[in-house]
Design an enzyme around this catalytic site. Structure first.
Site, PDB file in Angstrom:
ATOM      1  N   GLN A 291       0.831  -1.200   0.000  1.00 26.86           N
ATOM      2  CA  GLN A 291       0.000   0.000   0.000  1.00 26.86           C
ATOM      3  C   GLN A 291       0.872   1.260   0.000  1.00 26.86           C
ATOM      4  O   GLN A 291       1.902   1.325   0.669  1.00 26.86           O
ATOM      5  CB  GLN A 291      -0.930  -0.017   1.215  1.00 26.86           C
ATOM      6  CG  GLN A 291      -2.076  -1.004   1.092  1.00 26.86           C
ATOM      7  CD  GLN A 291      -1.645  -2.458   1.240  1.00 26.86           C
ATOM      8  OE1 GLN A 291      -0.525  -2.753   1.640  1.00 26.86           O
ATOM      9  NE2 GLN A 291      -2.533  -3.367   0.910  1.00 26.86           N
ATOM     10  N   TYR A 320      -8.061 -12.262  -2.221  1.00 29.45           N
ATOM     11  CA  TYR A 320      -7.179 -11.263  -2.831  1.00 29.45           C
ATOM     12  C   TYR A 320      -6.151 -10.791  -1.800  1.00 29.45           C
ATOM     13  O   TYR A 320      -5.976  -9.600  -1.564  1.00 29.45           O
ATOM     14  CB  TYR A 320      -7.977 -10.062  -3.362  1.00 29.45           C
ATOM     15  CG  TYR A 320      -9.150 -10.421  -4.237  1.00 29.45           C
ATOM     16  CD1 TYR A 320      -8.984 -10.639  -5.598  1.00 29.45           C
ATOM     17  CD2 TYR A 320     -10.430 -10.548  -3.703  1.00 29.45           C
ATOM     18  CE1 TYR A 320     -10.065 -10.967  -6.412  1.00 29.45           C
ATOM     19  CE2 TYR A 320     -11.515 -10.870  -4.507  1.00 29.45           C
ATOM     20  CZ  TYR A 320     -11.331 -11.082  -5.851  1.00 29.45           C
ATOM     21  OH  TYR A 320     -12.407 -11.395  -6.644  1.00 29.45           O
ATOM     22  N   ASP A 341      -4.335 -15.715  -3.675  1.00 25.10           N
ATOM     23  CA  ASP A 341      -4.041 -14.667  -4.640  1.00 25.10           C
ATOM     24  C   ASP A 341      -3.567 -15.340  -5.916  1.00 25.10           C
ATOM     25  O   ASP A 341      -2.988 -16.425  -5.873  1.00 25.10           O
ATOM     26  CB  ASP A 341      -2.969 -13.710  -4.114  1.00 25.10           C
ATOM     27  CG  ASP A 341      -2.977 -12.368  -4.842  1.00 25.10           C
ATOM     28  OD1 ASP A 341      -3.483 -11.393  -4.261  1.00 25.10           O
ATOM     29  OD2 ASP A 341      -2.492 -12.292  -5.984  1.00 25.10           O
ATOM     30  N   ASP A 389     -10.918  -7.903  -0.774  1.00 26.27           N
ATOM     31  CA  ASP A 389     -10.325  -6.620  -1.169  1.00 26.27           C
ATOM     32  C   ASP A 389      -9.913  -6.747  -2.632  1.00 26.27           C
ATOM     33  O   ASP A 389      -8.726  -6.848  -2.955  1.00 26.27           O
ATOM     34  CB  ASP A 389      -9.124  -6.300  -0.275  1.00 26.27           C
ATOM     35  CG  ASP A 389      -8.565  -4.900  -0.536  1.00 26.27           C
ATOM     36  OD1 ASP A 389      -9.156  -4.164  -1.342  1.00 26.27           O
ATOM     37  OD2 ASP A 389      -7.528  -4.562   0.062  1.00 26.27           O
ATOM     38  N   CYS A 416     -11.995  -0.368  -3.761  1.00 28.09           N
ATOM     39  CA  CYS A 416     -11.332   0.837  -4.255  1.00 28.09           C
ATOM     40  C   CYS A 416     -12.087   1.415  -5.451  1.00 28.09           C
ATOM     41  O   CYS A 416     -11.601   2.344  -6.096  1.00 28.09           O
ATOM     42  CB  CYS A 416      -9.881   0.543  -4.629  1.00 28.09           C
ATOM     43  SG  CYS A 416      -9.687  -0.708  -5.914  1.00 28.09           S
TER      44      CYS A 416
END
Length: 461
Positions: A291, A320, A341, A389, A416
């Site tokens: 991030q 994720y 993932d 996410d 997001c």
């Protein structure tokens, strides 16, 4: 007499009152019943708009003249405002930005209309005490402009490089390293990439700073494994920039829309740097995703923790999962964490991060969430809590089906992209109740917003 037409032409000017800000940060008004998008315009402003594009369903325009300014309008900090992305809301006060980001969520709900959306509890946006200098990573292209080297970002929808001697959302250290290294590269005569000739060596400088240690990693992305003046460059960097503890090189040959190539070389110092979030340590390679705003990321994970209301008996799925940041942050509160993932390197990093933190109640597997969750369910695993996410594309339909099949009692959706979030809610709310949507400002001065959605299983299901 010929009939009058409502034809609008490029270059035409007309007064316009701005009603709201759109999802990409542009002002929105209406002219002859057609929506008009104007970058840099704010709600309640009266502008003279100059048409730049006419499409069947919208008009694009620019501000020719500002007749009545919004009380929320401020002077942008960056001289390059309007020339590059990432600072498109610098002209809007920070309280105005936080209000806009809540409104973006509302706009998305109004568009997709998931069941009961008008009654959803949408809280005020969680912002930053200091919404500047928060980006811990700079990834700047390097080119020669008018006989001198420049490092910065491309202008939107172009390959025109805008030199960025300063950039108010980057940390001071990342900018100091970029500009110092640029000076060293120029003084040593290291050839930089020329797209028109498909020649030269240095393409991109990437710098990542650890907020936990104050140390940094520098990566040269090059057109060739060769790096002329390599030893002199490394010696100078180590002398002038002691904060740089890791120097790497990534090879990405030729013209390529992707910034990174497959080959990464270790030049000097450590191969990784360490970052810490909520007491959990993460060892970061040059290419590892992490991030860009650790301060807000820590707040985000605390919001997820509070929304899930975890117990020591819970079995949590972290879909994720990336390098494991969310699941590892919550592992000490649950019986088990399982993460997945599609990127193998991320799963290896997640396993490594679990090991260096001595976290043993986690299991990570490479694969798509929509494939692995049904497999785990078939093998008898019953999750009680789920956090997703996803990327901006949202959830795959197969994953939605698997969620509705497994029906974990506790479910948090971190998004997001409010548009794909509210699209996915249309399918989820028949089984889940939306308890709260909490917007969070991960990227101040931009139009982007994160949202943490708390969902609970409906009792009559």
């Amino acid at each position: 007499m010929p009939a009058q037409t409502n034809q609008v032409e490029v270059g035409q000017r007309f007064p316009l009152t701005i009603k709201r800000i759109g999802i990409n940060g542009e002002g929105i008004g209406y002219y002859k019943r057609k929506i008009v998008f104007i970058p840099g315009a704010l709600p309640e402003e009266v502008v003279v708009a100059e048409v730049t594009k006419v499409a069947p369903r919208f008009i694009a325009a620019k501000v020719h003249k500002l007749r009545q300014a919004s009380p929320q309008r401020v002077t942008p900090k960056d001289a390059t405002y309007g020339q590059v992305g990432g600072i498109e809301l610098e002209h809007l006060s920070y309280p105005g930005q936080l209000a806009f980001k809540k409104d973006v969520v509302i706009q998305a709900l109004e568009k997709f209309k998931p069941q009961g959306y008008a009654k959803y509890n949408i809280t005020d946006t969680v912002g930053m005490e200091n919404p500047w200098h928060y980006r811990n990573k700079a990834q700047f292209q390097v080119r020669e402009i008018d006989g001198h080297l420049a490092a910065g970002l491309y202008a939107p929808s172009s390959h025109t490089l805008i030199d960025l001697p300063a950039f108010a959302t980057q940390t001071d250290l990342t900018m100091k390293i970029i500009r110092t290294v640029l000076t060293l590269v120029e003084s040593l005569g290291i050839p930089v990439f020329d797209e028109t000739k498909n020649a030269g060596i240095l393409k991109t400088l990437v710098v990542r700073e650890s907020f936990a240690t104050g140390e940094a990693q520098l990566t040269f992305i090059t057109n060739s494994p060769k790096l002329p003046q390599k030893h002199a460059l490394i010696t100078a960097i180590q002398a002038e920039l002691p904060e740089v503890v890791s120097i790497m090189q990534n090879v990405n040959k030729g013209k390529n829309v992707l910034v990174w190539g497959d080959q990464t070389l270790h030049l000097a110092g450590q191969e990784t740097i360490m970052e810490t979030l909520n007491g959990v340590h993460f060892e970061l390679t040059a290419r590892a995703f992490f991030q860009l705003n650790p301060i807000q990321t820590a707040k985000l994970y605390n919001l997820v923790r509070d929304a899930l209301a975890l117990t020591p008996e819970d079995r949590l799925v972290d879909a994720y999962c990336g390098v494991g940041t969310i699941g590892l942050s919550l592992a000490n509160q649950v019986a088990e964490v399982r993460g997945m993932d599609t990127i193998a390197d991320s799963i290896e990093a997640a396993k490594h991060n679990a090991a260096i933190n001595n976290i043993q109640n986690v299991e990570y597997e490479v694969g798509a969430a929509e494939d692995l969750l049904p497999k785990w369910l078939d093998n008898g695993f019953v999750p009680t809590a789920l956090v997703v996410d996803p990327p901006r594309t949202g959830l795959d339909q197969k994953l939605i089906d698997a969620i509705l099949d497994s029906r974990p009692l506790k479910f948090v959706y971190v998004s997001c992209n409010p548009s794909t979030l509210t699209r996915d809610l249309k399918a989820l709310v028949h089984t889940y109740q939306v308890e709260k949507i909490q917007p969070l400002d991960m990227f101040p001065q931009t139009a982007r917003v994160e949202a943490v959605v708390t969902l609970t299983l409906k009792r009559d299901i």
